[in-house]
Design a protein around this motif. Structure first.
Motif, PDB file in Angstrom:
ATOM      1  N   ALA A  19       0.831  -1.208   0.000  1.00  0.00           N
ATOM      2  CA  ALA A  19       0.000   0.000   0.000  1.00  0.00           C
ATOM      3  C   ALA A  19       0.866   1.260   0.000  1.00  0.00           C
ATOM      4  N   SER A  20       1.960   1.254   0.756  1.00  0.00           N
ATOM      5  CA  SER A  20       2.856   2.410   0.788  1.00  0.00           C
ATOM      6  C   SER A  20       3.489   2.645  -0.577  1.00  0.00           C
ATOM      7  N   VAL A  31      -5.760   5.708  -3.483  1.00  0.00           N
ATOM      8  CA  VAL A  31      -5.620   6.518  -2.274  1.00  0.00           C
ATOM      9  C   VAL A  31      -6.953   6.611  -1.527  1.00  0.00           C
ATOM     10  N   LYS A  32      -8.038   6.800  -2.266  1.00  0.00           N
ATOM     11  CA  LYS A  32      -9.336   6.971  -1.624  1.00  0.00           C
ATOM     12  C   LYS A  32      -9.846   5.687  -0.989  1.00  0.00           C
ATOM     13  N   ASN A  33      -9.651   4.556  -1.638  1.00  0.00           N
ATOM     14  CA  ASN A  33     -10.277   3.313  -1.198  1.00  0.00           C
ATOM     15  C   ASN A  33      -9.356   2.339  -0.463  1.00  0.00           C
ATOM     16  N   GLY A  36      -5.779   4.870   8.689  1.00  0.00           N
ATOM     17  CA  GLY A  36      -7.067   4.599   9.303  1.00  0.00           C
ATOM     18  C   GLY A  36      -8.120   5.658   9.037  1.00  0.00           C
ATOM     19  N   LEU A  37      -8.069   6.292   7.865  1.00  0.00           N
ATOM     20  CA  LEU A  37      -9.035   7.312   7.488  1.00  0.00           C
ATOM     21  C   LEU A  37      -9.739   6.897   6.199  1.00  0.00           C
ATOM     22  N   ARG A  38     -10.986   7.297   6.053  1.00  0.00           N
ATOM     23  CA  ARG A  38     -11.694   7.054   4.797  1.00  0.00           C
ATOM     24  C   ARG A  38     -12.839   8.050   4.656  1.00  0.00           C
ATOM     25  N   TRP A  39     -13.162   8.337   3.405  1.00  0.00           N
ATOM     26  CA  TRP A  39     -14.266   9.247   3.110  1.00  0.00           C
ATOM     27  C   TRP A  39     -14.981   8.744   1.867  1.00  0.00           C
TER      28      TRP A  39
END
Length: 203
Positions: free
Chosen positions: A32-33, A75-77, A85-88
């Protein structure tokens, strides 16, 4: 005997401190990084070198837009959820009204977060730096009269700027919380100015 007991406890605590530091500095999601930076950096590199690599504007434009689209989705999903640990996202209710939802992962009962400091630095560095580069590209294309590149550059600003805005909202809270914080701060400064004239200084 008591001295031996104290030494054993101190060594055990030291081992815990080392393990905690290693967990904080360790990259737990290397894939992911990697992809968090791969698509957006690749789009910038293609934009800078496309005139050297090929004379076809259409091929360059399609390649850059594909890379930007892949970056936006990843990046979003994926990377935001795994690395920090963030999502929108956007949700439409039964009445057809659209709602934007910004979430942050809750801290566990032990007070520890699953994301590491190294991943957090990588995430925010890539998230903030690349949109700034696209803004510079936009001004450069505008002032150098490269009108054909403006659509590509604006696409980069919009897609990466949307992710930046979404994750900042996740990080600092909703706009309503920001408004109440600003109102409370200005109210305190006003009361301080009334009580002690001349003591207030701009932040």
């Amino acid at each position: 005997d008591s001295n031996d007991d104290i030494e054993d406890v101190s060594l055990f605590d030291a081992d815990d401190d080392v393990s905690r530091r290693s967990k904080k500095s360790k990259i737990r999601h290397p894939v992911a990084s990697f992809f968090h930076l791969f698509f957006r950096v690749s789009a910038i590199i293609v934009y800078l070198l496309c005139e050297l690599l090929t004379s076809s504007f259409i091929a360059c434009m399609v390649t850059i837009i594909l890379l930007l689209s892949c970056d936006f989705w990843a990046v979003k999903n994926v990377t935001g959820r795994l690395m920090v640990g963030l999502r929108w996202w956007n949700q439409v209710d039964d009445d057809g009204r659209s709602h934007w939802i910004f979430e942050a992962r809750k801290v566990s009962a032990q007070g520890s977060k699953t994301s590491s400091e190294a991943e957090s630095r990588i995430f925010w560095l890539g998230l903030i730096t690349c949109p700034m580069i696209w803004v510079i590209f936009a001004f450069s294309a505008l002032f150098s009269f490269k009108v054909k590149w403006l659509a590509v550059v604006v696409m980069g600003v919009v897609l990466q700027g949307a992710n930046l805005y979404g994750y900042i909202r996740c990080k600092v809270g909703s706009r309503k919380n920001l408004t109440s914080m600003a109102t409370n701060y200005l109210g305190k400064q006003f009361l301080r100015q009334v009580r002690f004239p001349g003591s207030w200084k701009p932040p």
